[in-house]
Design a protein around this motif. Structure first.
Motif, PDB file in Angstrom:
ATOM      1  N   ALA A  94      43.799  27.517  37.334  1.00  0.00           N
ATOM      2  CA  ALA A  94      42.893  28.562  36.851  1.00  0.00           C
ATOM      3  C   ALA A  94      41.643  28.613  37.720  1.00  0.00           C
ATOM      4  O   ALA A  94      41.195  29.687  38.135  1.00  0.00           O
ATOM      5  N   ALA A  95      41.109  27.449  38.023  1.00  0.00           N
ATOM      6  CA  ALA A  95      39.866  27.395  38.805  1.00  0.00           C
ATOM      7  C   ALA A  95      40.108  27.920  40.216  1.00  0.00           C
ATOM      8  O   ALA A  95      39.344  28.740  40.735  1.00  0.00           O
ATOM      9  N   TRP A  96      41.189  27.466  40.842  1.00  0.00           N
ATOM     10  CA  TRP A  96      41.460  27.906  42.219  1.00  0.00           C
ATOM     11  C   TRP A  96      41.644  29.420  42.275  1.00  0.00           C
ATOM     12  O   TRP A  96      41.079  30.085  43.124  1.00  0.00           O
ATOM     13  N   TYR A  97      42.443  29.922  41.338  1.00  0.00           N
ATOM     14  CA  TYR A  97      42.730  31.355  41.382  1.00  0.00           C
ATOM     15  C   TYR A  97      41.458  32.165  41.121  1.00  0.00           C
ATOM     16  O   TYR A  97      41.143  33.115  41.852  1.00  0.00           O
ATOM     17  N   ALA A  98      40.730  31.797  40.081  1.00  0.00           N
ATOM     18  CA  ALA A  98      39.594  32.622  39.658  1.00  0.00           C
ATOM     19  C   ALA A  98      38.424  32.507  40.628  1.00  0.00           C
ATOM     20  O   ALA A  98      37.726  33.488  40.894  1.00  0.00           O
ATOM     21  N   LYS A  99      38.198  31.317  41.154  1.00  0.00           N
ATOM     22  CA  LYS A  99      36.973  31.096  41.918  1.00  0.00           C
ATOM     23  C   LYS A  99      37.098  31.367  43.411  1.00  0.00           C
ATOM     24  O   LYS A  99      36.104  31.364  44.124  1.00  0.00           O
ATOM     25  N   SER A 100      38.313  31.595  43.887  1.00  0.00           N
ATOM     26  CA  SER A 100      38.449  31.920  45.315  1.00  0.00           C
ATOM     27  C   SER A 100      38.006  33.364  45.548  1.00  0.00           C
ATOM     28  O   SER A 100      38.124  34.210  44.665  1.00  0.00           O
ATOM     29  N   GLN A 101      37.515  33.589  46.746  1.00  0.00           N
ATOM     30  CA  GLN A 101      37.028  34.930  47.097  1.00  0.00           C
ATOM     31  C   GLN A 101      38.127  35.989  46.969  1.00  0.00           C
ATOM     32  O   GLN A 101      37.980  36.965  46.252  1.00  0.00           O
ATOM     33  N   ASP A 102      39.239  35.759  47.664  1.00  0.00           N
ATOM     34  CA  ASP A 102      40.360  36.693  47.614  1.00  0.00           C
ATOM     35  C   ASP A 102      41.622  35.937  47.210  1.00  0.00           C
ATOM     36  O   ASP A 102      42.136  35.147  47.993  1.00  0.00           O
ATOM     37  N   SER A 103      42.083  36.185  46.005  1.00  0.00           N
ATOM     38  CA  SER A 103      43.304  35.530  45.529  1.00  0.00           C
ATOM     39  C   SER A 103      44.412  36.552  45.370  1.00  0.00           C
ATOM     40  O   SER A 103      44.186  37.649  44.850  1.00  0.00           O
ATOM     41  N   ALA A 104      45.587  36.170  45.819  1.00  0.00           N
ATOM     42  CA  ALA A 104      46.737  37.076  45.722  1.00  0.00           C
ATOM     43  C   ALA A 104      47.821  36.414  44.890  1.00  0.00           C
ATOM     44  O   ALA A 104      47.940  35.188  44.859  1.00  0.00           O
ATOM     45  N   ILE A 105      48.608  37.234  44.211  1.00  0.00           N
ATOM     46  CA  ILE A 105      49.763  36.745  43.465  1.00  0.00           C
ATOM     47  C   ILE A 105      51.023  37.257  44.159  1.00  0.00           C
ATOM     48  O   ILE A 105      51.097  38.432  44.519  1.00  0.00           O
ATOM     49  N   VAL A 106      51.972  36.351  44.374  1.00  0.00           N
ATOM     50  CA  VAL A 106      53.270  36.728  44.935  1.00  0.00           C
ATOM     51  C   VAL A 106      54.332  36.310  43.938  1.00  0.00           C
ATOM     52  O   VAL A 106      54.324  35.163  43.473  1.00  0.00           O
TER      53      VAL A 106
ATOM     54  N   LEU B 129      46.228  38.916  34.628  1.00  0.00           N
ATOM     55  CA  LEU B 129      45.523  37.844  35.332  1.00  0.00           C
ATOM     56  C   LEU B 129      44.734  38.399  36.520  1.00  0.00           C
ATOM     57  O   LEU B 129      43.560  38.051  36.725  1.00  0.00           O
ATOM     58  N   ALA B 130      45.374  39.281  37.277  1.00  0.00           N
ATOM     59  CA  ALA B 130      44.700  39.838  38.450  1.00  0.00           C
ATOM     60  C   ALA B 130      43.483  40.660  38.037  1.00  0.00           C
ATOM     61  O   ALA B 130      42.411  40.576  38.653  1.00  0.00           O
ATOM     62  N   MET B 131      43.634  41.436  36.975  1.00  0.00           N
ATOM     63  CA  MET B 131      42.512  42.274  36.539  1.00  0.00           C
ATOM     64  C   MET B 131      41.391  41.435  35.944  1.00  0.00           C
ATOM     65  O   MET B 131      40.215  41.740  36.124  1.00  0.00           O
ATOM     66  N   LEU B 132      41.761  40.376  35.237  1.00  0.00           N
ATOM     67  CA  LEU B 132      40.746  39.518  34.614  1.00  0.00           C
ATOM     68  C   LEU B 132      39.771  38.993  35.662  1.00  0.00           C
ATOM     69  O   LEU B 132      38.568  38.863  35.412  1.00  0.00           O
ATOM     70  N   CYS B 133      40.306  38.690  36.853  1.00  0.00           N
ATOM     71  CA  CYS B 133      39.457  38.125  37.905  1.00  0.00           C
ATOM     72  C   CYS B 133      39.046  39.167  38.942  1.00  0.00           C
ATOM     73  O   CYS B 133      38.387  38.829  39.925  1.00  0.00           O
ATOM     74  N   GLY B 134      39.484  40.384  38.749  1.00  0.00           N
ATOM     75  CA  GLY B 134      39.157  41.428  39.722  1.00  0.00           C
ATOM     76  C   GLY B 134      39.804  41.192  41.078  1.00  0.00           C
ATOM     77  O   GLY B 134      39.310  41.658  42.097  1.00  0.00           O
ATOM     78  N   HIS B 135      40.930  40.456  41.090  1.00  0.00           N
ATOM     79  CA  HIS B 135      41.619  40.193  42.361  1.00  0.00           C
ATOM     80  C   HIS B 135      42.648  41.281  42.632  1.00  0.00           C
ATOM     81  O   HIS B 135      43.846  41.023  42.771  1.00  0.00           O
ATOM     82  N   ILE B 136      42.179  42.506  42.686  1.00  0.00           N
ATOM     83  CA  ILE B 136      43.077  43.624  42.961  1.00  0.00           C
ATOM     84  C   ILE B 136      42.251  44.798  43.459  1.00  0.00           C
ATOM     85  O   ILE B 136      41.057  44.899  43.142  1.00  0.00           O
ATOM     86  N   GLY B 137      42.904  45.623  44.286  1.00  0.00           N
ATOM     87  CA  GLY B 137      42.181  46.772  44.826  1.00  0.00           C
ATOM     88  C   GLY B 137      41.357  46.424  46.044  1.00  0.00           C
ATOM     89  O   GLY B 137      40.539  47.213  46.497  1.00  0.00           O
ATOM     90  N   ARG B 138      41.566  45.205  46.562  1.00  0.00           N
ATOM     91  CA  ARG B 138      40.894  44.783  47.798  1.00  0.00           C
ATOM     92  C   ARG B 138      41.947  44.208  48.747  1.00  0.00           C
ATOM     93  O   ARG B 138      43.016  43.802  48.298  1.00  0.00           O
ATOM     94  N   PRO B 139      41.626  44.115  50.048  1.00  0.00           N
ATOM     95  CA  PRO B 139      42.587  43.493  50.963  1.00  0.00           C
ATOM     96  C   PRO B 139      42.842  42.026  50.568  1.00  0.00           C
ATOM     97  O   PRO B 139      41.960  41.371  50.005  1.00  0.00           O
ATOM     98  N   SER B 140      44.028  41.548  50.858  1.00  0.00           N
ATOM     99  CA  SER B 140      44.394  40.139  50.651  1.00  0.00           C
ATOM    100  C   SER B 140      44.308  39.685  49.199  1.00  0.00           C
ATOM    101  O   SER B 140      44.053  38.510  48.920  1.00  0.00           O
ATOM    102  N   THR B 141      44.465  40.603  48.271  1.00  0.00           N
ATOM    103  CA  THR B 141      44.520  40.215  46.857  1.00  0.00           C
ATOM    104  C   THR B 141      45.776  40.861  46.267  1.00  0.00           C
ATOM    105  O   THR B 141      46.754  41.046  46.953  1.00  0.00           O
ATOM    106  N   GLY B 142      45.702  41.169  44.967  1.00  0.00           N
ATOM    107  CA  GLY B 142      46.727  42.007  44.370  1.00  0.00           C
ATOM    108  C   GLY B 142      47.863  41.267  43.698  1.00  0.00           C
ATOM    109  O   GLY B 142      47.897  40.041  43.623  1.00  0.00           O
ATOM    110  N   VAL B 143      48.776  42.073  43.185  1.00  0.00           N
ATOM    111  CA  VAL B 143      49.978  41.582  42.524  1.00  0.00           C
ATOM    112  C   VAL B 143      51.139  42.041  43.390  1.00  0.00           C
ATOM    113  O   VAL B 143      51.374  43.234  43.550  1.00  0.00           O
TER     114      VAL B 143
END
Lengths: 269, 677, 142
Positions: B278-290, B311-325
């Motif tokens: 949880a910490a790694w995913y949420a706290k990294s600048q750009d996290s992607a899910i594969v 999960l992606a939306m909760l951390c805002g890891h979507i809609g940017r380069p190198s993130t997403g689902v």
């Protein structure tokens, strides 16, 4: 490019060769291409392979020459490609009488990237000779590692191997019909990563044969520093047997003959 | 004397690698990775490097076959067309048009699939057309469409290299998508943290910075647990949730019920590992899910996908380069086949059939009467055969007898059909049941386009003329014309242009524009550059939709009779039902036969030795497999690869379906193992 | 595994004409040497491919001992010229990659050198025992 094209045009139109294996921009991509006298106009579009799109033309020439044993072919070569031709002559894969090199000199940038000691062909039809790179810093760097550290480094890299066989399949020197890497008793099958010795076995076969084109490393999806391994293997062949891989004057490969005398001694236990 | 280098696109997985065929005097002699391929950049996997080995294989179907009195006889094209058309018309007249259903392919180019679904819809006036995306990523399409408004991989492969943290879940990446794994390894070399959640200790799991082995079918609990920890610690992205999403309170309420201790109990993953992930995913600048089929092939497939979207939306890891689902598609053109509307609920471009304007649009374009009622999905088609509602089936480049779950029941169904028409490039267990077999042209013998996972539409180029003498895009119009809906095309490009004019996301594409690097859709206008990553400032649906998802256990769990958890999947040297890969000597050498992975503890208890033949049975069937004793699986869990038709894992698997997409639960069922008598 | 319990597994490749006969002589002379060694008899040490050596390490050998005729005594005249080339090359390659070159040893032992045979096996076994289990083996178990 004019000089190169003119030479190719002459070779083809005068019938000195049946074809020229070079590059053409096709479908917006630089691709290997066989230019023939029938389509002489294509020569106006002939190019030198961009640094990021080199292909093993030597390897393409082998089946072509095999199919047309009487025909001679011209082929675009950089320094490494020409070293490759020299080795393939020695190993009976190509006939030097039937091959006309069209030579390219690499840019300094390319030579530095390759740490290449011979970045031009014996004839230069394109480019300017640059400074060769005598020593491989990459090899030296690994050589300074403590044995245990070196082991962890290499094993870590080998564990990433996805066994695509790309290193072999792209290699202009891999011409064997039966490959040790697929020997049913000596290499296990069916699992990833492959045996940890996979890359070492290949390195043995590359010693005195690798012409250091670097295509293996460029194709490796796992980023294994294959080139460092093979550069070292070649350096050992040079140190132990004074064999200069790819040199036209180096004589037969040390692995091809027993030798007139045993010059080495066993290491103490 | 002719030596040509033909640049084309790989026919296996959805990564969309480019390679060069070396064609010497009309024979494909070798395959070479294309240095300038946008998704592979000079690499290929073992299957790619060996692809030329099957194309001119002696087993290729070259002539149409008609089966009469149980015997296949070679026929001319005219005889085959006439017989097939008369049978299809007979069924249509006798039982009504709904008695004929259609199964398309995720392997054929867009052009062929487009006219295939057009044939089904226009000539028969219903929507009973589906393809094998049903079996793999239908939950992706359905789940992400609800959460984001678009059911595709949000980002592109090359971007993955620059992510700071990557969560790989339910993906044996180095095996099934090896050249996507290249990006993961590169990312790791660039300093990214790589986390893998997989019940098996796969190669990518061994390479990961953190590997957790969740129990089979517990992904929703695991993901809810991660979100619980993230929310409790305030690591969520408040601004993103506020501005870009809706329905967050419902999610917050649901994840409240998934504290790490409970999640640990359900999933078997330790509390510290859950917290670390949880910490790694949420706290990294750009996290992607594969993710891949380990997420989708469950009765909770859609739930799993929606949870990852949460999960992606909760951390805002979507809609940017190198993130997403990022679902990686398993087939070269499964993205395209969905885009082309080879789905019972949508016309090309996800224009749903139950919207009257869409029906009107396509009726006008195709000059035919179309249906606004969604049709039968693949597995439902088989049930309809058993119920006697479907009497005829047209299968275009698919092998349902091996690929569907509960293969025994599928085989019985197909045997009961009054008419089965199959087009394929090789004989398969499915062609063996056909009344008419049409020989297909492989990808090396045609021009067209594939759409890869990253929505990249790339050209496929003809290396040699069609071995059976006809392009597939000539065969379908000929059949269609003979059953009363005339169709005629001069080239694949002409088909593409018609399709693009009706499919907004492809609207700006044309063959010349695709030449260099292809284009990633959406590409709506002729000067649009294509779209590398989706949902930049706004989700396709407007606001991203959070959905509260509760945990449901898998449909079948081990008991006294069937005490082992079975999970199925691929191995590195084979592909799907093995029709192509098992004919390549290089690939066959690696894995000539089926096996079961079993933990040493279980093997010792059952006194099973390495290499021993054992019987694996479920409530649905029995197969013989060789034991491979390995720590890759946990005690109590076994793995069988799916590729081997003579001992097909799908004789064991459970046809329990996801309630929304009807995707079968290939990844979990209960089996028993015993020494072979 | 503690060092006390460690029993090295050693694989020997011995040429038919010299070293294998030397082993025979050691045997009939009742010379003691450790039983850690498993022997493969080959017609000439020059037939031992580096691949065979690597395969032995892959399969868990802690040491590999190659025995051949003295230079000049080869039954096939110069077969052992190839042996020394291969072994020296492989030892250096193993050193570069950290794969413990000391676990590979080549010794010329003639048919008459029974005591040398026994001593070599004793020394090599002790050396390997001191080195402990092969790195490759430990890495795989981890």
């Amino acid at each position: 490019m004019d000089k190169l094209r003119a030479k190719v045009r002459t070779l083809l139109s005068e019938g000195q060769v049946a074809g020229y294996l070079g590059y053409l921009i096709k479908d917006s991509h630089p691709l290997p291409h066989l230019f023939t006298p029938e389509n002489l106009e294509e020569v106006d579009q002939a190019v030198v392979a961009p640094d990021n799109a080199r292909y093993p033309l030597d390897k393409l020439l082998i089946p072509l020459a095999e199919r047309y044993p009487e025909a001679a072919f011209a082929i675009q070569v950089r320094g490494c490609d020409e070293r490759g031709l020299n080795e393939l002559y020695k190993w009976g894969q190509l006939d030097p009488e039937k091959v006309v090199p069209v030579g390219v000199a690499c840019t300094q940038e390319q030579a530095d990237y390759c740490e290449c000691p011979g970045p031009w062909a014996s004839v230069v039809d394109y480019g300017e000779k640059c400074q060769p790179v005598a020593k491989s810093l990459r090899v030296e760097q690994v050589a300074t590692l403590a044995e245990e550290d070196a082991f962890q480094e290499w094993l870590g890299a080998f564990k990433r191997c996805i066994k695509c066989y790309g290193c072999r399949d792209v290699c202009p020197m891999c011409f064997c019909k039966d490959c040790s890497l697929e020997h049913e008793d000596l290499m296990s099958t069916g699992q990833l990563p492959p045996d940890s010795i996979f890359q070492l076995v290949r390195a043995i076969h590359m010693a005195g044969r690798c012409i250091d084109c670097g295509l293996c490393e460029e194709t490796c999806p796992a980023g294994i520093p294959l080139r460092v391994l093979y550069k070292k293997a070649n350096a050992l062949v040079k140190d132990l047997f004074d064999y200069e891989t790819g040199s036209p004057t180096a004589g037969p490969s040390p692995w091809k003959m027993l030798g007139e005398e045993a010059t080495l001694e066993t290491k103490p236990m | 004397m002719e030596l040509r280098a033909v640049l084309t696109t790989c026919p296996y997985c959805g990564v969309g690698c480019n390679f060069i065929f070396e064609v010497l005097d009309g024979k494909i002699i070798n395959t070479m990775a294309a240095k300038t391929g946008p998704s592979n950049a000079g690499s290929l996997c073992i299957k790619g490097w060996s692809v030329h080995e099957f194309i001119q294989h002696k087993d290729r179907l070259t002539k149409p076959l008609i089966r009469r009195d149980g015997v296949f006889k070679e026929a001319t094209w005219d005889e085959a067309y006439d017989y097939a058309a008369s049978e299809l018309l007979r069924l249509k007249d006798t039982y009504g048009p709904e008695s004929v259903a259609f199964v398309g392919s995720a392997r054929c180019p867009n052009e062929e699939t487009y006219i295939f679904q057009k044939f089904a819809r226009a000539a028969f006036g219903h929507n009973h057309v589906d393809h094998c995306a049903r079996l793999c990523h239908a939950p992706t399409v359905a789940g992400l469409a609800v959460s984001f408004g678009s059911g595709a991989m949000t980002n592109s492969f090359a971007e993955l290299e620059h992510a700071n943290c990557i969560l790989v879940i339910g993906s044996n990446t180095t095996v099934s998508h090896p050249i996507a794994a290249k990006r993961l390894m590169k990312a790791q070399a660039n300093g990214a943290k790589l986390m893998v959640a997989d019940p098996r200790k796969t190669q990518i799991a061994q390479l990961a910075d953190l590997h957790v082995q969740q129990n089979l079918g517990t992904d929703v609990a695991l993901i809810n647990g991660l979100m619980h920890v993230i929310y409790k610690n305030g690591w969520h992205n408040r601004a993103f949730i506020e501005e870009r999403t809706e329905n967050f309170p419902a999610l917050a309420e649901m994840i409240e019920q998934f504290p790490p201790e409970r999640v640990s109990q359900i999933t078997g993953v330790s509390v510290p590992d859950i917290e670390k992930m949880a910490a790694w995913y949420a706290k990294s600048q750009d996290s992607a899910i594969v993710y891949v089929l380990g997420i989708t092939q469950h009765t909770t497939g859609v739930d799993n996908v929606k949870s990852l979207a949460n999960l992606a939306m909760l951390c805002g890891h979507i809609g940017r380069p190198s993130t997403g689902v990022n679902p990686i598609r398993g087939q070269n053109n499964v993205q395209g086949a969905c885009d082309m509307g080879c789905l019972p609920n949508a016309f090309p471009g996800y224009q749903y059939v139950n919207v009257p304007e869409n029906v009107a649009k396509f009726e006008k374009a195709w000059n035919a009467k179309l249906s606004g009622t969604p049709g039968l999905t693949m597995v439902e088609q088989v049930e309809a055969v058993h119920e006697g509602k479907v009497k005829g089936l047209v299968v275009f480049g698919a092998n349902p007898v091996v690929s569907y779950p509960n293969a025994n029941r599928v085989q019985k169904g197909l045997e009961a059909l009054e008419f089965l028409l199959v087009l394929d490039i090789f004989p398969t267990p499915t062609t063996a049941l056909a009344h008419v077999v049409l020989p297909g042209a492989s990808f090396a013998e045609t021009c067209g386009t594939f759409a890869s996972s990253e929505r990249r539409v790339q050209l496929v180029r003809e290396a040699i003329p069609p071995i059976p003498g006809k392009y597939n895009w000539e065969i379908i119009p000929e059949l269609s014309t003979r059953v009363g809906y005339p169709m005629k095309y001069a080239s694949a490009a002409e088909i593409f242009d018609e399709m693009a004019s009706l499919t907004p996301a492809y609207g700006g594409m044309s063959f010349p524009r695709l030449e260099a690097e292809g284009l990633c859709w959406p590409c709506p206008t002729p000067n649009h550059p294509g779209t590398k990553y989706l949902h930049k400032d706004k989700f396709t649906r407007g606001l991203g939709l959070f959905q509260a998802i509760d945990f449901r256990p898998p449909a079948e769990a081990p008991d006294d009779d069937y005490p082992f958890w079975l999970t199925t999947g691929q191995i590195f040297s084979h592909y799907l039902t093995g029709t192509m890969t098992r004919r390549c000597p290089t690939l066959h050498h690696e894995n000539p036969e089926v096996f079961v992975e079993i933990n040493p503890q279980d093997a010792a208890r059952l006194e099973i030795e390495a290499g021993e033949k054992i019987r694996a049975s479920s409530r649905r069937g029995t197969i013989e497999v060789k034991a491979r004793i390995t720590e890759t699986v946990k005690p109590g869990v076994v793995f069988i690869p799916m590729h081997f038709l003579e001992n097909a894992a799908n004789r064991l698997t459970n046809a329990a379906l996801d309630p929304i997409t009807k995707t079968p639960e290939y990844k979990v069922c209960a089996i028993n193992l015993a020494k072979a008598a | 595994m503690s060092d006390q319990e460690f029993e090295p597994k050693i694989l020997g490749f011995f040429c038919n004409w010299c070293t294998y006969a030397g082993a025979d002589l050691a045997g009939v002379s009742r010379l003691q040497y450790p039983s850690n060694i498993r022997v493969i008899r080959v017609m000439c040490s020059g037939t031992v491919s580096p691949h065979h050596v690597l395969k032995a390490f892959q399969k868990g050998a802690d040491g590999v001992l190659i025995g051949g005729c003295h230079i000049g005594d080869c039954h096939y005249l110069r077969g052992n010229y190839m042996t020394i080339k291969r072994v020296r090359f492989l030892q250096d390659l193993l050193k570069f990659t950290g794969f413990e070159p000391g676990r590979l040893h080549l010794e010329w032992i003639s048919a008459a050198e029974g005591p040398k045979f026994a001593q070599t096996v004793r020394d090599f076994t002790e050396k390997i025992r001191k080195m402990g289990p092969a790195r490759l083996k430990s890495a795989r178990a981890a």
